[in-house]
Design a protein around this motif. Structure first.
Motif, PDB file in Angstrom:
ATOM      1  N   ARG A 188      16.549  42.407  -6.732  1.00 38.59           N
ATOM      2  CA  ARG A 188      17.333  41.671  -7.727  1.00 38.59           C
ATOM      3  C   ARG A 188      18.479  40.892  -7.085  1.00 38.59           C
ATOM      4  N   GLU A 189      19.116  41.479  -6.105  1.00 32.50           N
ATOM      5  CA  GLU A 189      20.235  40.815  -5.429  1.00 32.50           C
ATOM      6  C   GLU A 189      19.762  39.549  -4.707  1.00 32.50           C
ATOM      7  N   GLN A 190      18.611  39.618  -4.055  1.00 39.35           N
ATOM      8  CA  GLN A 190      18.064  38.447  -3.374  1.00 39.35           C
ATOM      9  C   GLN A 190      17.667  37.366  -4.381  1.00 39.35           C
ATOM     10  N   LEU A 191      17.058  37.791  -5.487  1.00 41.58           N
ATOM     11  CA  LEU A 191      16.683  36.841  -6.533  1.00 41.58           C
ATOM     12  C   LEU A 191      17.916  36.133  -7.092  1.00 41.58           C
ATOM     13  N   ALA A 192      18.984  36.899  -7.296  1.00 41.00           N
ATOM     14  CA  ALA A 192      20.227  36.323  -7.818  1.00 41.00           C
ATOM     15  C   ALA A 192      20.782  35.279  -6.850  1.00 41.00           C
ATOM     16  N   LEU A 193      20.728  35.561  -5.562  1.00 39.94           N
ATOM     17  CA  LEU A 193      21.239  34.623  -4.566  1.00 39.94           C
ATOM     18  C   LEU A 193      20.409  33.334  -4.550  1.00 39.94           C
ATOM     19  N   VAL A 194      19.084  33.469  -4.606  1.00 39.62           N
ATOM     20  CA  VAL A 194      18.210  32.289  -4.633  1.00 39.62           C
ATOM     21  C   VAL A 194      18.500  31.449  -5.879  1.00 39.62           C
ATOM     22  N   LEU A 195      18.640  32.098  -7.024  1.00 43.00           N
ATOM     23  CA  LEU A 195      18.918  31.385  -8.271  1.00 43.00           C
ATOM     24  C   LEU A 195      20.289  30.729  -8.237  1.00 43.00           C
ATOM     25  N   ARG A 196      21.296  31.456  -7.822  1.00 41.56           N
ATOM     26  CA  ARG A 196      22.649  30.897  -7.755  1.00 41.56           C
ATOM     27  C   ARG A 196      22.699  29.704  -6.806  1.00 41.56           C
ATOM     28  N   THR A 197      21.977  29.794  -5.690  1.00 39.35           N
ATOM     29  CA  THR A 197      21.929  28.689  -4.733  1.00 39.35           C
ATOM     30  C   THR A 197      21.264  27.469  -5.356  1.00 39.35           C
ATOM     31  N   ALA A 198      20.135  27.669  -6.027  1.00 40.22           N
ATOM     32  CA  ALA A 198      19.428  26.553  -6.668  1.00 40.22           C
ATOM     33  C   ALA A 198      20.310  25.891  -7.727  1.00 40.22           C
TER      34      ALA A 198
ATOM     35  N   THR B  55      22.005  32.927 -19.693  1.00 41.78           N
ATOM     36  CA  THR B  55      22.892  33.145 -18.558  1.00 41.78           C
ATOM     37  C   THR B  55      22.093  33.262 -17.266  1.00 41.78           C
ATOM     38  N   VAL B  56      22.784  33.137 -16.166  1.00 43.94           N
ATOM     39  CA  VAL B  56      22.153  33.313 -14.863  1.00 43.94           C
ATOM     40  C   VAL B  56      21.577  34.724 -14.762  1.00 43.94           C
ATOM     41  N   GLY B  57      22.281  35.712 -15.292  1.00 44.63           N
ATOM     42  CA  GLY B  57      21.789  37.096 -15.251  1.00 44.63           C
ATOM     43  C   GLY B  57      20.470  37.264 -15.987  1.00 44.63           C
ATOM     44  N   GLU B  58      20.337  36.609 -17.145  1.00 46.06           N
ATOM     45  CA  GLU B  58      19.080  36.678 -17.895  1.00 46.06           C
ATOM     46  C   GLU B  58      17.951  36.017 -17.102  1.00 46.06           C
TER      47      GLU B  58
ATOM     48  N   ALA C  48      23.616  25.919  -7.953  1.00 46.87           N
ATOM     49  CA  ALA C  48      24.741  25.240  -7.309  1.00 46.87           C
ATOM     50  C   ALA C  48      24.310  23.916  -6.690  1.00 46.87           C
ATOM     51  N   GLU C  49      23.138  23.897  -6.040  1.00 51.00           N
ATOM     52  CA  GLU C  49      22.658  22.670  -5.412  1.00 51.00           C
ATOM     53  C   GLU C  49      22.336  21.603  -6.451  1.00 51.00           C
ATOM     54  N   VAL C  50      21.659  21.978  -7.513  1.00 56.81           N
ATOM     55  CA  VAL C  50      21.276  21.009  -8.542  1.00 56.81           C
ATOM     56  C   VAL C  50      22.506  20.474  -9.270  1.00 56.81           C
ATOM     57  N   LEU C  51      23.459  21.338  -9.547  1.00 57.98           N
ATOM     58  CA  LEU C  51      24.638  20.925 -10.312  1.00 57.98           C
ATOM     59  C   LEU C  51      25.759  20.378  -9.437  1.00 57.98           C
ATOM     60  N   GLY C  52      25.615  20.491  -8.118  1.00 61.24           N
ATOM     61  CA  GLY C  52      26.651  19.984  -7.224  1.00 61.24           C
ATOM     62  C   GLY C  52      27.933  20.771  -7.309  1.00 61.24           C
ATOM     63  N   THR C  53      27.800  22.079  -7.477  1.00 55.69           N
ATOM     64  CA  THR C  53      28.974  22.939  -7.564  1.00 55.69           C
ATOM     65  C   THR C  53      28.917  23.980  -6.454  1.00 55.69           C
ATOM     66  N   ASP C  54      29.978  24.721  -6.278  1.00 54.26           N
ATOM     67  CA  ASP C  54      30.032  25.765  -5.262  1.00 54.26           C
ATOM     68  C   ASP C  54      29.298  27.007  -5.757  1.00 54.26           C
ATOM     69  N   ILE C  55      28.551  27.644  -4.871  1.00 54.50           N
ATOM     70  CA  ILE C  55      27.787  28.834  -5.251  1.00 54.50           C
ATOM     71  C   ILE C  55      28.705  29.934  -5.791  1.00 54.50           C
ATOM     72  N   ASP C  56      29.941  29.986  -5.311  1.00 52.38           N
ATOM     73  CA  ASP C  56      30.880  31.013  -5.772  1.00 52.38           C
ATOM     74  C   ASP C  56      31.294  30.817  -7.228  1.00 52.38           C
ATOM     75  N   GLU C  57      31.048  29.637  -7.780  1.00 46.76           N
ATOM     76  CA  GLU C  57      31.369  29.377  -9.187  1.00 46.76           C
ATOM     77  C   GLU C  57      30.251  29.815 -10.124  1.00 46.76           C
ATOM     78  N   VAL C  58      29.101  30.210  -9.543  1.00 52.72           N
ATOM     79  CA  VAL C  58      27.937  30.605 -10.331  1.00 52.72           C
ATOM     80  C   VAL C  58      27.731  32.102 -10.175  1.00 52.72           C
ATOM     81  N   ASP C  59      27.869  32.836 -11.288  1.00 50.77           N
ATOM     82  CA  ASP C  59      27.606  34.278 -11.241  1.00 50.77           C
ATOM     83  C   ASP C  59      26.685  34.658 -12.400  1.00 50.77           C
ATOM     84  N   GLU C  60      26.418  35.928 -12.551  1.00 53.35           N
ATOM     85  CA  GLU C  60      25.440  36.358 -13.552  1.00 53.35           C
ATOM     86  C   GLU C  60      25.891  36.121 -14.989  1.00 53.35           C
ATOM     87  N   THR C  61      27.186  35.901 -15.201  1.00 57.92           N
ATOM     88  CA  THR C  61      27.663  35.631 -16.562  1.00 57.92           C
ATOM     89  C   THR C  61      27.706  34.141 -16.878  1.00 57.92           C
TER      90      THR C  61
END
Length: 84
Positions: free
Chosen positions: A4-14, A68-71, A16-29
């Motif tokens: 799950r942790e790896q999946l979350a990182l892949v999703l958060r990275t995708a 949400t990203v978590g869902e 962030a890249e698509v939206l042009g934002t920092d990965i740290d701004e994207v969390d499960e909520t």
């Protein structure tokens, strides 16, 4: 199979890249619609990146049902487990 942790990182990275934002701004909520106003084209691009990175088929309709990203991570985890 990714955990799950790896999946979350892949999703958060995708996201962030698509939206042009920092990965740290994207969390499960993070709510992609409310927080970022993600449209269907951006969602399709996120889905395409996930499919490439995870070698997993993802229906766009499934992604649109997640708020949400978590869902979305839960969806990916279920799909990934179903493949094992």
């Amino acid at each position: 199979m990714a955990d799950r942790e790896q999946l979350a990182l892949v999703l958060r990275t995708a996201v962030a890249e698509v939206l042009g934002t920092d990965i740290d701004e994207v969390d499960e909520t993070t709510d992609l619609i409310t927080d970022y106003g993600v449209d269907s084209l951006e969602l399709m691009e996120i889905g395409a990146r996930l499919e490439r990175n995870l070698d997993l088929r993802i229906e766009i309709e499934d992604l649109t049902r997640t708020r949400t990203v978590g869902e979305a991570v839960d969806l990916l985890a279920a799909r990934s487990a179903g493949r094992a």
